[in-house]
Scaffold this motif. Structure first.
Motif, PDB file in Angstrom:
ATOM      1  N   THR A 107     -14.218   4.899   3.555  1.00 27.86           N
ATOM      2  CA  THR A 107     -14.458   4.744   2.119  1.00 27.86           C
ATOM      3  C   THR A 107     -15.479   3.630   1.882  1.00 27.86           C
ATOM      4  O   THR A 107     -15.525   2.638   2.612  1.00 27.86           O
ATOM      5  N   VAL A 164     -15.012   1.852 -15.028  1.00 24.58           N
ATOM      6  CA  VAL A 164     -14.023   1.294 -14.106  1.00 24.58           C
ATOM      7  C   VAL A 164     -13.271   0.124 -14.758  1.00 24.58           C
ATOM      8  O   VAL A 164     -13.887  -0.768 -15.326  1.00 24.58           O
ATOM      9  N   MET A 194     -10.726  12.104  -3.438  1.00 18.90           N
ATOM     10  CA  MET A 194     -11.760  11.400  -4.215  1.00 18.90           C
ATOM     11  C   MET A 194     -11.396  11.360  -5.700  1.00 18.90           C
ATOM     12  O   MET A 194     -11.513  10.311  -6.344  1.00 18.90           O
ATOM     13  N   LYS A 243      -7.788   6.498   7.710  1.00 15.39           N
ATOM     14  CA  LYS A 243      -8.594   6.133   6.545  1.00 15.39           C
ATOM     15  C   LYS A 243      -8.880   4.646   6.626  1.00 15.39           C
ATOM     16  O   LYS A 243      -7.967   3.849   6.830  1.00 15.39           O
ATOM     17  N   LYS A 288       0.826  -1.226   0.000  1.00 14.82           N
ATOM     18  CA  LYS A 288       0.000   0.000   0.000  1.00 14.82           C
ATOM     19  C   LYS A 288       0.852   1.265   0.000  1.00 14.82           C
ATOM     20  O   LYS A 288       0.536   2.233  -0.688  1.00 14.82           O
ATOM     21  N   GLY A 311     -16.204   2.159  -1.325  1.00 13.69           N
ATOM     22  CA  GLY A 311     -16.065   1.612  -2.676  1.00 13.69           C
ATOM     23  C   GLY A 311     -16.770   2.521  -3.687  1.00 13.69           C
ATOM     24  O   GLY A 311     -16.630   3.741  -3.645  1.00 13.69           O
ATOM     25  N   ALA A 312     -17.562   1.903  -4.568  1.00 12.57           N
ATOM     26  CA  ALA A 312     -18.245   2.653  -5.633  1.00 12.57           C
ATOM     27  C   ALA A 312     -19.242   3.680  -5.080  1.00 12.57           C
ATOM     28  O   ALA A 312     -19.673   4.582  -5.801  1.00 12.57           O
ATOM     29  N   PRO A 360     -10.529  -1.143  -9.587  1.00 18.04           N
ATOM     30  CA  PRO A 360     -10.585  -0.226  -8.425  1.00 18.04           C
ATOM     31  C   PRO A 360      -9.533  -0.531  -7.361  1.00 18.04           C
ATOM     32  O   PRO A 360      -9.365   0.247  -6.430  1.00 18.04           O
ATOM     33  N   ILE A 361      -8.781  -1.638  -7.502  1.00 10.71           N
ATOM     34  CA  ILE A 361      -7.788  -1.970  -6.468  1.00 10.71           C
ATOM     35  C   ILE A 361      -6.721  -0.881  -6.440  1.00 10.71           C
ATOM     36  O   ILE A 361      -6.194  -0.485  -7.481  1.00 10.71           O
ATOM     37  N   GLY A 362      -6.440  -0.386  -5.248  1.00  9.76           N
ATOM     38  CA  GLY A 362      -5.473   0.702  -5.108  1.00  9.76           C
ATOM     39  C   GLY A 362      -6.142   2.065  -5.039  1.00  9.76           C
ATOM     40  O   GLY A 362      -5.477   3.076  -4.815  1.00  9.76           O
ATOM     41  N   SER A 363      -7.484   2.093  -5.175  1.00 11.01           N
ATOM     42  CA  SER A 363      -8.173   3.392  -5.119  1.00 11.01           C
ATOM     43  C   SER A 363      -8.055   4.019  -3.726  1.00 11.01           C
ATOM     44  O   SER A 363      -7.957   5.240  -3.596  1.00 11.01           O
ATOM     45  N   GLY A 364      -8.056   3.162  -2.711  1.00 12.01           N
ATOM     46  CA  GLY A 364      -7.874   3.681  -1.352  1.00 12.01           C
ATOM     47  C   GLY A 364      -6.501   4.327  -1.205  1.00 12.01           C
ATOM     48  O   GLY A 364      -6.345   5.350  -0.529  1.00 12.01           O
ATOM     49  N   ASP A 365      -5.499   3.740  -1.842  1.00 11.40           N
ATOM     50  CA  ASP A 365      -4.132   4.282  -1.755  1.00 11.40           C
ATOM     51  C   ASP A 365      -4.021   5.603  -2.529  1.00 11.40           C
ATOM     52  O   ASP A 365      -3.338   6.534  -2.092  1.00 11.40           O
ATOM     53  N   ALA A 422      -8.747   8.876  -6.237  1.00 12.17           N
ATOM     54  CA  ALA A 422      -9.261   7.504  -6.067  1.00 12.17           C
ATOM     55  C   ALA A 422     -10.019   7.060  -7.312  1.00 12.17           C
ATOM     56  O   ALA A 422      -9.832   5.943  -7.803  1.00 12.17           O
ATOM     57  N   ASN A 450     -11.733   1.387   5.027  1.00 14.50           N
ATOM     58  CA  ASN A 450     -12.928   1.027   4.258  1.00 14.50           C
ATOM     59  C   ASN A 450     -13.936   0.398   5.223  1.00 14.50           C
ATOM     60  O   ASN A 450     -13.658   0.255   6.428  1.00 14.50           O
ATOM     61  N   GLY A 507     -18.552   5.840  -2.776  1.00 16.06           N
ATOM     62  CA  GLY A 507     -17.872   7.086  -2.394  1.00 16.06           C
ATOM     63  C   GLY A 507     -17.230   7.021  -1.024  1.00 16.06           C
ATOM     64  O   GLY A 507     -16.612   6.011  -0.662  1.00 16.06           O
TER      65      GLY A 507
END
Ligand SMILES: Nc1ncnc2c1ncn2[C@@H]1O[C@H](COP(=O)(O)OP(=O)(O)OP(=O)(O)O)[C@@H](O)[C@H]1O
Ligand SMILES: [Mg+2]
Length: 331
Positions: A242, A266, A298, A204, A60, A244-245, A269-274, A301, A206, A247
């Motif tokens: 967070t 899309v 956002m 932060k 991460k 996911g989709a 989405p993997i890595g969107s949190g990072d 992400a 999820n 928001g």
């Protein structure tokens, strides 16, 4: 070995409109050699030939460093590495030109294999974590002091390699706070519970990660508002939950906001949190108000979800998404 291409994005002036590059130290305590095999179709058979293979220095914090650089910041990574697989990760980071502080540890760095088909359907397999000995924990503490030299912010991201390393999530963030460095925590389980007391500037999580420490799943907006406050009970100034989709919910001081991503195509989405972490930290370093930091988080992400490779953000995408993120003040 397949090469690990890094696309030299052109950074638009608007994102670069601040004086000098500021340095974010991105710590990953449980890195991995991420090998991806690209196949036509995933099938339940003994052997499938791949068309292509990539190896990436996974983790991460490494992702946050990639995204931060795309956003115009400078980034250094710090990570424990061991064995031949550890050398492989160091090589890969060097190939990307990412400044790296390596902590040599006694066990081999783990590997993960992902198989992905032409529709981006994927299956991932992870080797066991590389648990820390007491000497490894001490080595991380020692090298951290060096890694902090010249940095402006710190984030500690990703899973803990095991119970012996959990305390580091508290120690590293507490140390950063003591030095007046803004910092962010992104982990789960006992490492998150301990780290929250550091306290970090921003936490932060999820939905699943937050549920793990809160003891309930905040599935409604009311529950999410309670959750971002409970995540800050140890003293964190800001919290992002967070979804996911759907928001994210963000709290800073007495204020809280809900953000919804725009409709986008899309890819992964993997890595969107990072990428969100990189956007938040960039905003924080620019001394932007909290809502502006959240908007950049956002947009970053969502931009991540448009490409296959984690956190190889295209700054032009980020720029164009800024206005398309819908943010509502909740209180
Ligand atoms: N399918 C999606 N479409 C649009 N935006 C998305 C999508 N998935 C994630 N995002 C954006 O990314 C943010 C973070 O996503 P998510 O909640 O999945 O984080 P995460 O689980 O920490 O991800 P990771 O650990 O893989 O980086 C969301 O708040 C949202 O803005
Ligand atoms: Mg995450």
């Amino acid at each position: 070995m397949a090469c690990n291409r890094f696309h030299p994005f052109v950074i638009p002036k608007t994102i670069l409109l601040y004086e000098s590059l500021l340095m974010i130290l991105c710590v990953t305590l449980n890195p991995v050699v991420d090998t991806t095999l690209f196949v036509e179709k995933i099938q339940p058979v003994y052997r499938t030939n791949a068309q292509r293979v990539t190896h990436v220095a996974g983790g991460k914090g490494n992702n946050v460093a990639r995204a931060s650089r795309a956003l115009g910041q400078s980034a250094r990574v710090m990570l424990p590495l061991g064995g031949i697989t550890g050398y492989h990760v160091a090589e890969l980071l060097g190939g990307e030109g990412i400044e790296t502080t390596v902590v040599r540890i006694s066990s081999d760095t783990r590997v993960a294999v992902t198989v992905v088909d032409k529709h981006y359907e994927q299956r991932a397999f992870f080797a066991p974590n590389s648990a820390f000995t007491p000497d490894d924990v001490e080595e991380v503490r020692l090298r951290y002091t060096e890694a902090l030299e010249g940095v402006d912010a710190v984030c500690v991201c990703g899973s803990s390699p095991g119970p012996s390393a959990d305390v580091l999530f508290y120690d590293l963030l507490h140390d950063a706070s003591e030095r007046g460095l803004p910092n962010l925590l992104d982990t789960y389980g006992e490492a998150l519970r301990l780290g929250l007391a550091a306290p970090p500037t921003i936490v932060k999580a999820n939905l699943i990660e937050a549920s793990g420490v809160l003891g309930y799943s905040p599935n409604t907006l009311d529950a999410q508002l309670v959750a971002v406050d409970e995540l800050r009970q140890g003293g964190a100034q800001m919290a992002v939950l967070t979804l996911g989709a759907d928001g994210a919910v963000f709290a800073a001081g007495e204020r809280a906001w809900l953000a919804r991503p725009p409709q986008v195509a899309v890819v992964n989405p993997i890595g969107s949190g990072d990428a969100m972490t990189a956007g938040l930290m960039t905003g924080l370093l620019r001394r932007d108000p909290p809502e502006t930091c959240f908007r950049l988080g956002m947009a970053s992400a969502v931009a991540n979800s448009l490409t296959w490779e984690a956190c190889r953000l295209n700054p032009t995408d980020v720029e164009s998404l800024l206005d398309r993120v819908e943010i509502t003040l909740l209180r």
